[in-house]
Motif scaffolding. Structure first.
Motif, PDB file in Angstrom:
ATOM      1  N   ALA A  69      -5.945 -35.422  38.336  1.00 18.99           N
ATOM      2  CA  ALA A  69      -4.738 -34.773  37.864  1.00 18.99           C
ATOM      3  C   ALA A  69      -3.693 -34.112  38.899  1.00 18.99           C
ATOM      4  O   ALA A  69      -4.498 -33.337  39.728  1.00 18.99           O
ATOM      5  N   LEU A  70      -2.586 -34.450  38.711  1.00 19.76           N
ATOM      6  CA  LEU A  70      -1.665 -33.551  39.748  1.00 19.76           C
ATOM      7  C   LEU A  70      -0.565 -32.743  39.056  1.00 19.76           C
ATOM      8  O   LEU A  70      -0.273 -33.080  37.907  1.00 19.76           O
ATOM      9  N   ASN A  71      -0.732 -31.420  39.692  1.00 17.06           N
ATOM     10  CA  ASN A  71       0.480 -30.838  39.425  1.00 17.06           C
ATOM     11  C   ASN A  71       1.488 -30.354  40.459  1.00 17.06           C
ATOM     12  O   ASN A  71       0.868 -30.066  41.648  1.00 17.06           O
ATOM     13  N   ARG A  72       2.531 -30.568  40.077  1.00 15.37           N
ATOM     14  CA  ARG A  72       3.473 -30.400  41.108  1.00 15.37           C
ATOM     15  C   ARG A  72       4.140 -28.881  40.713  1.00 15.37           C
ATOM     16  O   ARG A  72       4.364 -28.492  39.699  1.00 15.37           O
ATOM     17  N   ALA A  73       4.456 -28.201  42.076  1.00 15.29           N
ATOM     18  CA  ALA A  73       5.058 -26.838  41.819  1.00 15.29           C
ATOM     19  C   ALA A  73       6.314 -26.644  41.081  1.00 15.29           C
ATOM     20  O   ALA A  73       7.528 -27.751  41.676  1.00 15.29           O
ATOM     21  N   PRO A  74       6.568 -26.324  40.068  1.00 17.75           N
ATOM     22  CA  PRO A  74       7.664 -26.747  38.950  1.00 17.75           C
ATOM     23  C   PRO A  74       8.804 -25.822  39.454  1.00 17.75           C
ATOM     24  O   PRO A  74      10.038 -25.960  38.894  1.00 17.75           O
ATOM     25  N   GLY A  75       8.923 -24.949  40.126  1.00 14.37           N
ATOM     26  CA  GLY A  75       9.785 -24.004  40.735  1.00 14.37           C
ATOM     27  C   GLY A  75       9.531 -23.082  41.946  1.00 14.37           C
ATOM     28  O   GLY A  75       8.870 -23.404  42.653  1.00 14.37           O
ATOM     29  N   GLU A  76       9.973 -21.842  41.822  1.00 16.06           N
ATOM     30  CA  GLU A  76       9.635 -20.872  42.801  1.00 16.06           C
ATOM     31  C   GLU A  76       9.436 -19.608  42.302  1.00 16.06           C
ATOM     32  O   GLU A  76      10.098 -19.273  41.240  1.00 16.06           O
ATOM     33  N   ILE A  77       8.884 -18.791  42.925  1.00 14.98           N
ATOM     34  CA  ILE A  77       8.531 -17.324  42.787  1.00 14.98           C
ATOM     35  C   ILE A  77       9.579 -16.598  43.286  1.00 14.98           C
ATOM     36  O   ILE A  77       9.864 -16.767  44.383  1.00 14.98           O
ATOM     37  N   ARG A  78      10.133 -15.686  42.345  1.00 12.83           N
ATOM     38  CA  ARG A  78      11.246 -14.803  42.735  1.00 12.83           C
ATOM     39  C   ARG A  78      10.804 -13.107  42.285  1.00 12.83           C
ATOM     40  O   ARG A  78       9.993 -13.218  41.374  1.00 12.83           O
ATOM     41  N   LEU A 116       2.265 -20.668  47.131  1.00 16.80           N
ATOM     42  CA  LEU A 116       1.814 -21.665  46.676  1.00 16.80           C
ATOM     43  C   LEU A 116       2.192 -22.208  45.216  1.00 16.80           C
ATOM     44  O   LEU A 116       2.005 -23.271  44.433  1.00 16.80           O
ATOM     45  N   VAL A 117       2.955 -21.042  44.646  1.00 17.05           N
ATOM     46  CA  VAL A 117       3.529 -21.219  43.194  1.00 17.05           C
ATOM     47  C   VAL A 117       2.349 -21.260  42.263  1.00 17.05           C
ATOM     48  O   VAL A 117       2.403 -22.092  41.436  1.00 17.05           O
ATOM     49  N   CYS A 118       1.215 -20.683  42.692  1.00 14.96           N
ATOM     50  CA  CYS A 118       0.068 -20.720  41.886  1.00 14.96           C
ATOM     51  C   CYS A 118       0.372 -19.723  40.530  1.00 14.96           C
ATOM     52  O   CYS A 118      -0.431 -19.598  39.668  1.00 14.96           O
ATOM     53  N   GLU A 119       1.304 -18.753  40.550  1.00 11.08           N
ATOM     54  CA  GLU A 119       1.699 -17.997  39.563  1.00 11.08           C
ATOM     55  C   GLU A 119       0.643 -16.856  39.157  1.00 11.08           C
ATOM     56  O   GLU A 119       1.046 -15.961  37.920  1.00 11.08           O
ATOM     57  N   GLN A 120      -0.459 -16.616  40.153  1.00 14.14           N
ATOM     58  CA  GLN A 120      -1.358 -15.432  39.843  1.00 14.14           C
ATOM     59  C   GLN A 120      -0.635 -14.166  39.873  1.00 14.14           C
ATOM     60  O   GLN A 120      -0.952 -13.174  39.219  1.00 14.14           O
ATOM     61  N   ASP A 128       6.778  -6.425  35.354  1.00 13.30           N
ATOM     62  CA  ASP A 128       7.665  -7.602  35.292  1.00 13.30           C
ATOM     63  C   ASP A 128       8.807  -8.013  36.294  1.00 13.30           C
ATOM     64  O   ASP A 128       9.626  -8.448  35.855  1.00 13.30           O
ATOM     65  N   ALA A 129       8.603  -7.410  37.682  1.00 15.22           N
ATOM     66  CA  ALA A 129       9.480  -7.892  38.420  1.00 15.22           C
ATOM     67  C   ALA A 129       9.153  -9.215  39.143  1.00 15.22           C
ATOM     68  O   ALA A 129      10.136  -9.446  40.009  1.00 15.22           O
ATOM     69  N   ILE A 130       8.362  -9.890  38.844  1.00 16.17           N
ATOM     70  CA  ILE A 130       7.948 -11.084  39.637  1.00 16.17           C
ATOM     71  C   ILE A 130       8.137 -12.245  38.364  1.00 16.17           C
ATOM     72  O   ILE A 130       7.566 -12.140  37.048  1.00 16.17           O
ATOM     73  N   ALA A 131       8.767 -13.488  38.708  1.00 19.30           N
ATOM     74  CA  ALA A 131       9.210 -14.567  37.671  1.00 19.30           C
ATOM     75  C   ALA A 131       8.976 -15.743  38.375  1.00 19.30           C
ATOM     76  O   ALA A 131       9.105 -16.014  39.527  1.00 19.30           O
ATOM     77  N   LEU A 132       8.736 -16.810  37.582  1.00 20.19           N
ATOM     78  CA  LEU A 132       8.956 -18.148  38.060  1.00 20.19           C
ATOM     79  C   LEU A 132      10.345 -18.677  37.830  1.00 20.19           C
ATOM     80  O   LEU A 132      10.608 -18.633  36.525  1.00 20.19           O
ATOM     81  N   VAL A 133      11.063 -19.026  38.649  1.00 20.32           N
ATOM     82  CA  VAL A 133      12.232 -19.680  38.463  1.00 20.32           C
ATOM     83  C   VAL A 133      12.214 -21.170  38.425  1.00 20.32           C
ATOM     84  O   VAL A 133      11.788 -21.723  39.372  1.00 20.32           O
ATOM     85  N   LEU A 134      12.293 -21.922  37.562  1.00 17.90           N
ATOM     86  CA  LEU A 134      12.259 -23.437  37.390  1.00 17.90           C
ATOM     87  C   LEU A 134      13.317 -24.037  37.999  1.00 17.90           C
ATOM     88  O   LEU A 134      14.319 -23.594  38.230  1.00 17.90           O
ATOM     89  N   ASP A 135      12.836 -25.227  38.801  1.00 23.16           N
ATOM     90  CA  ASP A 135      13.863 -25.991  39.117  1.00 23.16           C
ATOM     91  C   ASP A 135      14.760 -26.572  38.068  1.00 23.16           C
ATOM     92  O   ASP A 135      14.251 -26.873  36.868  1.00 23.16           O
ATOM     93  N   GLN A 136      16.299 -26.777  38.559  1.00 24.19           N
ATOM     94  CA  GLN A 136      17.074 -27.318  37.616  1.00 24.19           C
ATOM     95  C   GLN A 136      17.239 -28.880  37.800  1.00 24.19           C
ATOM     96  O   GLN A 136      17.250 -29.438  39.120  1.00 24.19           O
ATOM     97  N   PRO A 137      17.070 -29.604  36.661  1.00 20.07           N
ATOM     98  CA  PRO A 137      17.253 -31.206  36.844  1.00 20.07           C
ATOM     99  C   PRO A 137      18.347 -31.681  37.526  1.00 20.07           C
ATOM    100  O   PRO A 137      19.577 -31.009  37.360  1.00 20.07           O
TER     101      PRO A 137
END
Length: 137
Positions: A69-78, A116-120, A128-137
């Protein structure tokens, strides 16, 4: 071109020479960033794949055909610099060293190219200063 993927190995696929096959069959370089794989158990491996775009796509199809099973990094950490107080809690959690606090300033430093965008790090931040910003389609 480069892609970061998390590969999830079922028990039956743990013994397969995945990175060797990627190199020989697809001319793909696989840089293993993190791996937790044990014999006769399922496992996880975070890899950065480098190669031609067409070969990368073919390699992903092949990996899935092998039962992975593959998981692609869905965005980036900011990091929200206004909320961050440089406590350093996230640096202890970060498996890649993308988050660091170093002397003498003891200010949080974030190297996005190492992430790695592992989100840990996200749940580790008390402000709550760290967030995952999702890629826009």
């Amino acid at each position: 071109m480069k892609r970061r993927l998390t590969l999830h190995f079922p028990r039956e696929a743990v013994h397969q020479p995945i990175t060797y096959r990627l190199a020989v069959d697809f001319d793909i370089a696989a840089k293993i960033l993190r791996a937790q794989i044990a014999p006769n158990q399922s496992g996880t491996m975070v890899v950065e794949l480098s190669g031609d775009i067409d070969e990368l796509e073919a390699a992903e199809v092949w990996l899935e055909s092998q039962g992975l099973a593959l998981n692609r990094a869905p965005g980036e950490i900011r990091i929200d610099a206004e909320r961050c107080v440089d406590c350093g809690i996230c640096t202890a959690i970060c498996p890649s060293g993308a988050l660091r606090c170093e002397a003498p300033a003891w200010r949080l430093q974030f190297e996005a190219d190492r992430c790695l965008v592992c989100e840990q790090c996200i749940p580790s931040c008390p402000l709550d200063a760290i967030a995952l910003v999702l890629d826009q389609p």
